[in-house]
Design a protein around this motif. Structure first.
Motif, PDB file in Angstrom:
ATOM      1  N   ASP A  91     -45.882   1.570 -22.529  1.00 58.12           N
ATOM      2  CA  ASP A  91     -46.861   1.883 -21.486  1.00 58.12           C
ATOM      3  C   ASP A  91     -47.235   3.360 -21.553  1.00 58.12           C
ATOM      4  O   ASP A  91     -46.735   4.107 -22.391  1.00 58.12           O
ATOM      5  N   ALA A  92     -48.138   3.780 -20.660  1.00 57.43           N
ATOM      6  CA  ALA A  92     -48.673   5.142 -20.746  1.00 57.43           C
ATOM      7  C   ALA A  92     -47.581   6.193 -20.567  1.00 57.43           C
ATOM      8  O   ALA A  92     -47.582   7.224 -21.254  1.00 57.43           O
ATOM      9  N   ASP A  93     -46.633   5.961 -19.667  1.00 53.32           N
ATOM     10  CA  ASP A  93     -45.534   6.911 -19.487  1.00 53.32           C
ATOM     11  C   ASP A  93     -44.674   6.950 -20.738  1.00 53.32           C
ATOM     12  O   ASP A  93     -44.278   8.027 -21.210  1.00 53.32           O
ATOM     13  N   GLY A  94     -44.388   5.785 -21.322  1.00 49.71           N
ATOM     14  CA  GLY A  94     -43.579   5.729 -22.528  1.00 49.71           C
ATOM     15  C   GLY A  94     -44.268   6.345 -23.737  1.00 49.71           C
ATOM     16  O   GLY A  94     -43.638   7.030 -24.549  1.00 49.71           O
ATOM     17  N   ILE A  95     -45.577   6.102 -23.875  1.00 52.21           N
ATOM     18  CA  ILE A  95     -46.326   6.662 -25.002  1.00 52.21           C
ATOM     19  C   ILE A  95     -46.405   8.184 -24.890  1.00 52.21           C
ATOM     20  O   ILE A  95     -46.206   8.909 -25.871  1.00 52.21           O
ATOM     21  N   THR A  96     -46.692   8.693 -23.697  1.00 54.23           N
ATOM     22  CA  THR A  96     -46.763  10.153 -23.533  1.00 54.23           C
ATOM     23  C   THR A  96     -45.374  10.782 -23.665  1.00 54.23           C
ATOM     24  O   THR A  96     -45.245  11.898 -24.178  1.00 54.23           O
ATOM     25  N   SER A  97     -44.323  10.065 -23.210  1.00 54.78           N
ATOM     26  CA  SER A  97     -42.954  10.564 -23.391  1.00 54.78           C
ATOM     27  C   SER A  97     -42.637  10.716 -24.870  1.00 54.78           C
ATOM     28  O   SER A  97     -42.091  11.738 -25.305  1.00 54.78           O
ATOM     29  N   THR A  98     -42.976   9.678 -25.641  1.00 61.05           N
ATOM     30  CA  THR A  98     -42.741   9.721 -27.085  1.00 61.05           C
ATOM     31  C   THR A  98     -43.521  10.877 -27.710  1.00 61.05           C
ATOM     32  O   THR A  98     -43.008  11.599 -28.584  1.00 61.05           O
ATOM     33  N   SER A  99     -44.756  11.057 -27.262  1.00 63.86           N
ATOM     34  CA  SER A  99     -45.607  12.125 -27.817  1.00 63.86           C
ATOM     35  C   SER A  99     -45.046  13.497 -27.482  1.00 63.86           C
ATOM     36  O   SER A  99     -45.089  14.417 -28.322  1.00 63.86           O
ATOM     37  N   VAL A 100     -44.521  13.675 -26.262  1.00 65.10           N
ATOM     38  CA  VAL A 100     -43.920  14.958 -25.875  1.00 65.10           C
ATOM     39  C   VAL A 100     -42.700  15.253 -26.749  1.00 65.10           C
ATOM     40  O   VAL A 100     -42.520  16.382 -27.231  1.00 65.10           O
ATOM     41  N   ILE A 110     -38.125  18.418 -38.826  1.00 67.95           N
ATOM     42  CA  ILE A 110     -39.346  18.201 -39.604  1.00 67.95           C
ATOM     43  C   ILE A 110     -39.861  16.784 -39.364  1.00 67.95           C
ATOM     44  O   ILE A 110     -39.165  15.794 -39.613  1.00 67.95           O
ATOM     45  N   GLN A 111     -41.089  16.697 -38.854  1.00 68.54           N
ATOM     46  CA  GLN A 111     -41.683  15.393 -38.541  1.00 68.54           C
ATOM     47  C   GLN A 111     -41.834  14.555 -39.809  1.00 68.54           C
ATOM     48  O   GLN A 111     -42.202  15.054 -40.871  1.00 68.54           O
ATOM     49  N   ASN A 112     -41.546  13.260 -39.651  1.00 72.72           N
ATOM     50  CA  ASN A 112     -41.654  12.248 -40.722  1.00 72.72           C
ATOM     51  C   ASN A 112     -40.588  12.409 -41.815  1.00 72.72           C
ATOM     52  O   ASN A 112     -40.507  11.558 -42.704  1.00 72.72           O
ATOM     53  N   LYS A 113     -39.778  13.447 -41.720  1.00 68.13           N
ATOM     54  CA  LYS A 113     -38.670  13.600 -42.672  1.00 68.13           C
ATOM     55  C   LYS A 113     -37.334  13.543 -41.927  1.00 68.13           C
ATOM     56  O   LYS A 113     -36.494  12.689 -42.215  1.00 68.13           O
ATOM     57  N   GLN A 114     -37.152  14.428 -40.973  1.00 71.51           N
ATOM     58  CA  GLN A 114     -35.959  14.398 -40.131  1.00 71.51           C
ATOM     59  C   GLN A 114     -36.213  13.667 -38.809  1.00 71.51           C
ATOM     60  O   GLN A 114     -35.264  13.261 -38.145  1.00 71.51           O
ATOM     61  N   LEU A 115     -37.473  13.544 -38.430  1.00 67.63           N
ATOM     62  CA  LEU A 115     -37.824  13.000 -37.116  1.00 67.63           C
ATOM     63  C   LEU A 115     -38.781  11.830 -37.274  1.00 67.63           C
ATOM     64  O   LEU A 115     -39.776  11.919 -38.013  1.00 67.63           O
ATOM     65  N   THR A 116     -38.481  10.725 -36.593  1.00 62.30           N
ATOM     66  CA  THR A 116     -39.351   9.555 -36.595  1.00 62.30           C
ATOM     67  C   THR A 116     -39.407   9.001 -35.176  1.00 62.30           C
ATOM     68  O   THR A 116     -38.718   9.499 -34.276  1.00 62.30           O
ATOM     69  N   TYR A 117     -40.210   7.981 -34.951  1.00 59.34           N
ATOM     70  CA  TYR A 117     -40.255   7.352 -33.617  1.00 59.34           C
ATOM     71  C   TYR A 117     -40.474   5.854 -33.739  1.00 59.34           C
ATOM     72  O   TYR A 117     -40.992   5.363 -34.749  1.00 59.34           O
ATOM     73  N   VAL A 204     -41.973  10.812 -18.859  1.00 62.40           N
ATOM     74  CA  VAL A 204     -42.537  11.918 -19.644  1.00 62.40           C
ATOM     75  C   VAL A 204     -42.046  13.269 -19.139  1.00 62.40           C
ATOM     76  O   VAL A 204     -41.817  14.196 -19.927  1.00 62.40           O
ATOM     77  N   ALA A 205     -41.843  13.396 -17.828  1.00 62.35           N
ATOM     78  CA  ALA A 205     -41.369  14.672 -17.276  1.00 62.35           C
ATOM     79  C   ALA A 205     -39.899  14.902 -17.617  1.00 62.35           C
ATOM     80  O   ALA A 205     -39.477  16.046 -17.837  1.00 62.35           O
ATOM     81  N   VAL A 206     -39.104  13.835 -17.670  1.00 65.33           N
ATOM     82  CA  VAL A 206     -37.706  13.972 -18.084  1.00 65.33           C
ATOM     83  C   VAL A 206     -37.644  14.409 -19.551  1.00 65.33           C
ATOM     84  O   VAL A 206     -36.868  15.296 -19.918  1.00 65.33           O
ATOM     85  N   ALA A 207     -38.475  13.796 -20.390  1.00 60.90           N
ATOM     86  CA  ALA A 207     -38.536  14.186 -21.801  1.00 60.90           C
ATOM     87  C   ALA A 207     -38.926  15.653 -21.932  1.00 60.90           C
ATOM     88  O   ALA A 207     -38.372  16.394 -22.752  1.00 60.90           O
ATOM     89  N   TYR A 208     -39.885  16.077 -21.126  1.00 63.55           N
ATOM     90  CA  TYR A 208     -40.329  17.480 -21.143  1.00 63.55           C
ATOM     91  C   TYR A 208     -39.177  18.416 -20.774  1.00 63.55           C
ATOM     92  O   TYR A 208     -39.006  19.486 -21.383  1.00 63.55           O
TER      93      TYR A 208
END
Length: 767
Positions: A91-100, A110-117, A204-208
């Motif tokens: 959902d929107a909270d989950g998608i923005t949390s992941t994006s944050v 390093i995104q896509n090497k050490q970090l994935t989702y 999303v705020a907890v992730a932040y």
């Protein structure tokens, strides 16, 4: 529906003067009244509420030991070069949390090497962790999962991850388990006291806050400022409908400011071109909370509702590739258009089923259908709950070969009922369940649905103790049409951002009427009409000669009363049309109108009854197909000074295709025998309206038939040479569609409550 006007005492003049500092173009009286009734009653509270620069946000380390544990585990992962996976939600909270977390943790890994989702598929997986997804991450070599907006109660899955050598950090805001889960850290504001300024944070705020703690601990590593994440935080906070108080309000205020600032930049300079394009597509500019709640939020949510997989939404929100972001934004917009159509389809089906329920004996509405798409059930359940005043659970069945048949669905509640606790008490009948007090998802065996329905209804009846569950709508202020406009809009804007605990001000306008109304279907990006309807109108009252524009989403113009009424609305600014307008919330006859209506005529409900001996009233013997038909009968009853009786019976309709075949058979017979027929005879034989019969005649022409009028009859002839059957399908389908629409209207007028009929057909007599 019960209307409530919020009671309030008049704020003192000194407080009104304090509010006026923030509303220089107006008196500040309306804003002061609202703030006062919402508990803002001194200048210190007012300053912290209205000016985010005066607010002191809480430290992320107020989460205590758990935040320190989370930061330590992330530092260890960075030092060891471990691969980290973000586990989000669809959902929107989950998608923005992941994006944050993707942008924020991406400053340390390093995104896509050490970090994935990983984002679960809404249509195939439930909220939260699952073993198949954990297996997928284990195969990629992940050693640490950081959840966002999910995970607090996934005890079995957390243990499973540990068995595969994967640690878990949970960041979430949902219901807590009875005991602390076996995780490296769990950051959940529900562990804090309810009065704590962090208690109402969304996912999303907890992730932040986790990212903020990392920035404070390792300040030399990040290349981008922490504030770059605030626009995403605002989107998730407002879309998730959490209470916007404390740090929630502060973060939303900062985030909206940043969202607007980024949108104003040239496309090539925007940090988030995907968000900017999405704002353009929904004709918003990012400066209002409603740009999120009615614009960005529903569109982000729509992707998983339609496609199931919403993974690309993270790319949409975080990528700097302008061309790719434009493509993804347009895919998102098309998904939202499709969502609107599906939602309207399911809504119509649900209200048909609802008409068969006795709401006087139903406390919790539970409905099921194998054809309902699960992605929109929560939205429709929310509409039903709001309109009926009852918690609503909608289920869609699913099955596999040689497997048990399950029903999956969504539940929505009303303010008086904690849905989570109510359903949790029936956990022995459920397969899975999770959610909030007001919204939940669940699955259960189809065979358990009757037991579940009976048990949950009995439990709520016991807990309510006879309390009425009538739907309500609350107005905050009473205003006149003359009050509407820029000054009032800017004055009430002081309360923004609005949300749970600080709702958008609802304005009561009494003794008003509507003019120049029209409606149209919305269109998607490809120019195709969708079923979602919007009505536009002008509203007037006796306070001014100038009308004021407004809109009513999801309603036809025929649903607007023709005479004087009361309405509840929200004032808004339409940045696309560059105008101030109201958004209609509810409408009813004015108190004066109700009194006059009772004196004008009493409408009797004799539907499906034997009325042969009741001859003293004006009876409507045949089921109508429009409100205009009913209004014409009502005007006739007033002219004749008779009571009006609804005297039609439920029609025994044939299938539209069978009606078509009957019409073709009649045409063949009449052309062969050269016999005349009257239009009335055809209408009675086929059970359709004159409009549909006309379409039927058009279709007959493609089969070689000619219909000609002779005196008061019709003559039908046939000529094979004029037949064009290859092109007949389109016109035949138009006829079938018209018949289906008529039958739907007939079904509606068979079951619609008398109170609605009374309201809809009597308004025009008051003009």
């Amino acid at each position: 529906m019960q209307w409530i006007l919020t009671a309030t005492e008049q704020p003192p003049s000194c407080f009104i003067q304090a509010v006026k500092q923030y509303t220089p173009l107006s008196s500040g009286v309306f804003a002061a009244q609202l703030l006062w009734q919402r508990g803002i009653k001194n200048e210190l509270q007012l300053a912290a509420f209205a000016n985010f620069q005066k607010y002191q946000p809480a430290s992320p380390f107020e989460f205590g030991t758990e935040m320190h544990l989370a930061v330590k585990r992330l530092k260890d992962a960075g030092e060891k070069g471990e691969k980290v996976a973000i586990w989000g939600d669809f959902d929107a909270d989950g998608i923005t949390s992941t994006s944050v977390l993707w942008d924020g943790l991406g400053q340390f890994f390093i995104q896509n090497k050490q970090l994935t989702y990983y984002i679960p598929n809404r249509l195939k997986e439930s909220h939260g962790l699952n073993q198949a997804g954990i297996d997928n991450l284990a195969e990629q070599g992940c050693k640490l999962i950081v959840t966002c907006d999910t995970g607090s109660t996934n005890i079995d899955e957390i243990i499973y991850a540990q068995q595969l050598g994967i640690d878990v950090i949970v960041t979430d805001h949902h219901t807590l388990p009875l005991e602390r889960p076996p995780v490296s850290a769990i950051i959940n504001p529900r562990y804090l006291p309810k009065e704590h300024p962090l208690f109402h944070l969304s996912g999303v705020a907890v992730a932040y806050k986790l990212v903020e703690a990392l920035y404070e601990t390792l300040p030399d590593i990040p290349q981008h400022p922490l504030t770059d994440l605030l626009d995403l935080v605002a989107v998730g906070l407002i879309a998730d409908l959490v209470q916007l108080s404390g740090d929630c309000r502060y973060l939303a205020q900062l985030g909206i400011q940043q969202l607007q600032a980024d949108y104003k930049k040239p496309v090539t300079e925007r940090r988030r071109p995907g968000v900017g394009r999405l704002l353009e597509l929904c004709q918003k500019n990012g400066d209002r909370p409603t740009d999120i709640s009615f614009g960005l939020g529903p569109r982000i949510n729509a992707v998983s509702r339609i496609h199931g997989d919403a993974t690309f939404c993270v790319e949409l929100l975080t990528s700097r590739d302008i061309q790719r972001c434009q493509q993804l934004a347009e895919e998102t917009e098309l998904a939202n258009s499709r969502r609107k159509s599906l939602q309207k389809d399911v809504q119509n089906q649900v209200f048909k089923k609802l008409s068969q329920l006795d709401l006087s004996t139903t406390s919790v509405i539970v409905l099921e259908d194998p054809q309902w798409p699960s992605g929109v059930l929560g939205l429709v359940a929310g509409q039903v709950a709001q309109e009926t005043g009852r918690p609503t659970i909608l289920l869609s069945t699913e099955s596999g070969e040689s497997q048990p048949i399950f029903a999956r669905g969504s539940a929505r509640s009303i303010n008086a009922v904690d849905l989570y606790q109510l359903v949790k008490e029936q956990a022995h009948l459920l397969h899975r369940f999770g959610g909030h007090p007001f919204a939940a998802g669940l699955s259960l065996l189809v065979e358990n649905i009757p037991l579940f329905t009976d048990a949950i209804n009995q439990k709520l009846r016991q807990s309510l103790g006879g309390m009425n569950l009538a739907p309500t709508v609350t107005a905050d202020l009473e205003v006149k049409v003359a009050d509407l406009g820029k000054e009032l809009f800017l004055e009430l804007k002081v309360l923004e951002p609005c949300g749970m605990g600080n709702p958008i001000p609802k304005l009561l306008i009494k003794n008003c009427w509507f003019e120049n109304s029209w409606h149209r279907n919305q269109q998607d990006l490809q120019g195709k009409k969708i079923q979602y309807i919007k009505t536009e109108f002008d509203i007037r009252d006796d306070s001014t000669h100038n009308p004021f524009p407004g809109i009513w989403w999801g309603h036809y113009k025929d649903e607007l009363p023709l005479g004087r009424c009361d309405c509840i609305a929200e004032i808004d600014y339409n940045s696309y049309k560059k105008r101030y307008e109201i958004r209609l919330v509810a409408v009813r006859p004015s108190v004066e109108a109700e009194v006059k209506t009772q004196n004008l005529a009493m409408i009797l409900d004799w539907r499906n009854q034997d009325y042969s001996e009741k001859n003293s009233v004006l009876k409507i013997p045949h089921i109508p197909t429009s409100w205009d038909d009913l209004r014409a009968w009502f005007r006739k009853s007033l002219y004749n000074q008779q009571q009006l009786a609804l005297a039609w019976s439920k029609p025994q309709n044939s299938e539209p295709k069978d009606i078509w075949f009957t019409l073709v058979g009649i045409a063949k017979y009449l052309s062969r025998t050269n016999q005349p027929v009257t239009r009335i005879q055809l209408l009675e034989k086929l059970g359709i309206s004159d409009k549909s019969l006309h379409l039927g005649f058009q279709a007959l022409k493609y089969l070689g038939f000619t219909v000609q009028r002779q005196d008061r009859s019709l003559q039908i002839t046939w000529n094979a040479e004029t037949s064009n059957e290859t092109n007949a399908d389109t016109v035949i389908n138009q006829f079938l569609a018209a018949v289906r629409e008529e039958q739907f209207q007939q079904e509606y007028f068979t079951n619609v409550p008398l109170s609605i009929i009374q309201a809809m057909i009597t308004f025009d007599s008051l003009l």
